[in-house]
Design a protein around this motif. Structure first.
Motif, mmCIF file in Angstrom:
data_model
loop_
_atom_site.group_PDB
_atom_site.id
_atom_site.type_symbol
_atom_site.label_atom_id
_atom_site.label_comp_id
_atom_site.label_asym_id
_atom_site.label_seq_id
_atom_site.Cartn_x
_atom_site.Cartn_y
_atom_site.Cartn_z
ATOM 1 N N UNK A 115 -11.005 9.160 1.420
ATOM 2 C CA UNK A 115 -10.753 7.718 1.496
ATOM 3 C C UNK A 115 -10.690 7.109 0.101
ATOM 4 N N UNK A 116 -9.923 6.024 -0.011
ATOM 5 C CA UNK A 116 -9.795 5.257 -1.258
ATOM 6 C C UNK A 116 -9.878 3.775 -0.916
ATOM 7 N N UNK A 117 -10.138 2.922 -1.904
ATOM 8 C CA UNK A 117 -10.226 1.478 -1.620
ATOM 9 C C UNK A 117 -8.913 0.870 -1.146
ATOM 10 N N UNK A 118 -7.788 1.267 -1.742
ATOM 11 C CA UNK A 118 -6.495 0.710 -1.341
ATOM 12 C C UNK A 118 -5.406 1.760 -1.542
ATOM 13 N N UNK A 119 -4.309 1.573 -0.827
ATOM 14 C CA UNK A 119 -3.162 2.470 -0.914
ATOM 15 C C UNK A 119 -1.897 1.650 -1.145
ATOM 16 N N UNK A 120 -0.927 2.198 -1.894
ATOM 17 C CA UNK A 120 0.281 1.421 -2.200
ATOM 18 C C UNK A 120 1.207 1.218 -1.012
ATOM 19 N N UNK A 121 1.235 2.211 -0.079
ATOM 20 C CA UNK A 121 2.176 2.134 1.034
ATOM 21 C C UNK A 121 1.890 3.280 1.994
ATOM 22 N N UNK A 122 2.462 3.194 3.183
ATOM 23 C CA UNK A 122 2.389 4.334 4.102
ATOM 24 C C UNK A 122 3.391 5.392 3.632
ATOM 25 N N UNK A 123 2.958 6.650 3.571
ATOM 26 C CA UNK A 123 3.818 7.708 3.052
ATOM 27 C C UNK A 123 3.451 9.043 3.687
ATOM 28 N N UNK A 157 -4.807 -5.682 1.150
ATOM 29 C CA UNK A 157 -4.812 -4.420 0.408
ATOM 30 C C UNK A 157 -5.992 -3.532 0.793
ATOM 31 N N UNK A 158 -7.139 -4.153 1.055
ATOM 32 C CA UNK A 158 -8.331 -3.379 1.405
ATOM 33 C C UNK A 158 -8.429 -3.121 2.904
#
Length: 262
Positions: free
Chosen positions: A131-139, A220-221
């Motif tokens: 897991x990460x705090x935020x992701x740029x996009x679904x990919x 974003x979160x």
């Protein structure tokens, strides 16, 4: 202090301008490249899919073809129960075929028991989850040969872009690996040492310093606007800041954020 604040404001504005310019250039490149190929042409290295049904049908074909590796960014926070249940047979089928699967979720799933139960189930089946705090996009990246990206990060059901250009896929794969290395393992403790910030708080602080609103930070979160307001308020109290911009300046001075010159 006023001079320092003005300098920091200028540097942050320049950073945001560079980021927006890079995003615009990338979007223009994809649009221009796609325009060289007729829609649906065989061999096109960029292909657009419009609508959720078209995306699902295309993903079904790609899932049947993947042979070695499936890498996924899964933004949006807690997942819908029906979607998780529906995905289990496919996940089992892929893992039994020997496909190596790695998925990155948002930290916000840690507060949602059904999604955490599903993530633990995935790890029991052989999938790696972080897991990460935020992701740029679904990919989704298939066998490092092609990638599927949501055409609108705010509405992932609206459409998708399939990219198969080796250079572009390599760049997207590098992005995935960079995010993966910085991600937390599913069972890793997320409580920071005294005086330190959680990864989610650090990301919220970065977004705050860039001028994002509480609503944008919440998106974003993948948390509620109320939770985002609580996070930003606690950060400002922690830093002793009286304004959002001052919070960014103090965060740099106290070492929570890198200096714009670094």
């Amino acid at each position: 202090m006023e001079i320092l604040i003005a300098q920091q404001r200028s540097e942050l504005a320049k950073h945001q301008e560079r980021l927006e310019a890079a995003q615009a250039a990338a979007a223009k490149f994809i649009l221009d490249y796609d325009g060289r190929q007729p829609p649906g042409a065989d061999g096109a290295e960029v292909k657009y899919l419009v609508g959720l049904d078209a995306i699902r049908d295309h993903l079904t074909v790609l899932n049947d073809q993947v042979a070695e590796e499936l890498l996924t960014f899964a933004p949006g926070g807690p997942q819908k129960r029906e979607n998780m249940q529906a995905s289990r047979p496919l996940n089992q089928q892929l893992l039994r075929r020997g496909v190596q699967m790695r998925t990155v979720y948002l930290n916000s799933i840690r507060n949602d028991r059904p999604t955490m139960d599903h993530a633990r189930w995935l790890t029991e089946q052989g999938c790696e989850v972080r897991t990460v705090p935020s992701l740029p996009n679904r990919m989704i990246i298939y066998d490092r040969k092609l990638a599927m990206i949501a055409s609108n990060a705010d509405d992932t059901a609206a459409g998708a872009v399939q990219v198969s250009s080796p250079g572009m896929v390599t760049a997207l794969h590098s992005l995935f690996e960079s995010m993966w290395q910085s991600a937390e393992q599913l069972e890793a403790p997320v409580h920071p040492a005294p005086g330190e910030l959680t990864c989610q708080q650090a990301e919220a602080l970065r977004l705050l310093a860039l001028g994002h609103t509480d609503e944008a930070i919440a998106k974003r979160l993948a948390v509620s606007p109320r939770t985002a307001r609580r996070i930003t308020s606690s950060l400002m109290t922690h830093l002793g800041a009286r304004s959002r911009f001052q919070a960014g300046v103090l965060a740099i001075q106290q070492g929570f954020l890198p200096s714009p010159t670094e």
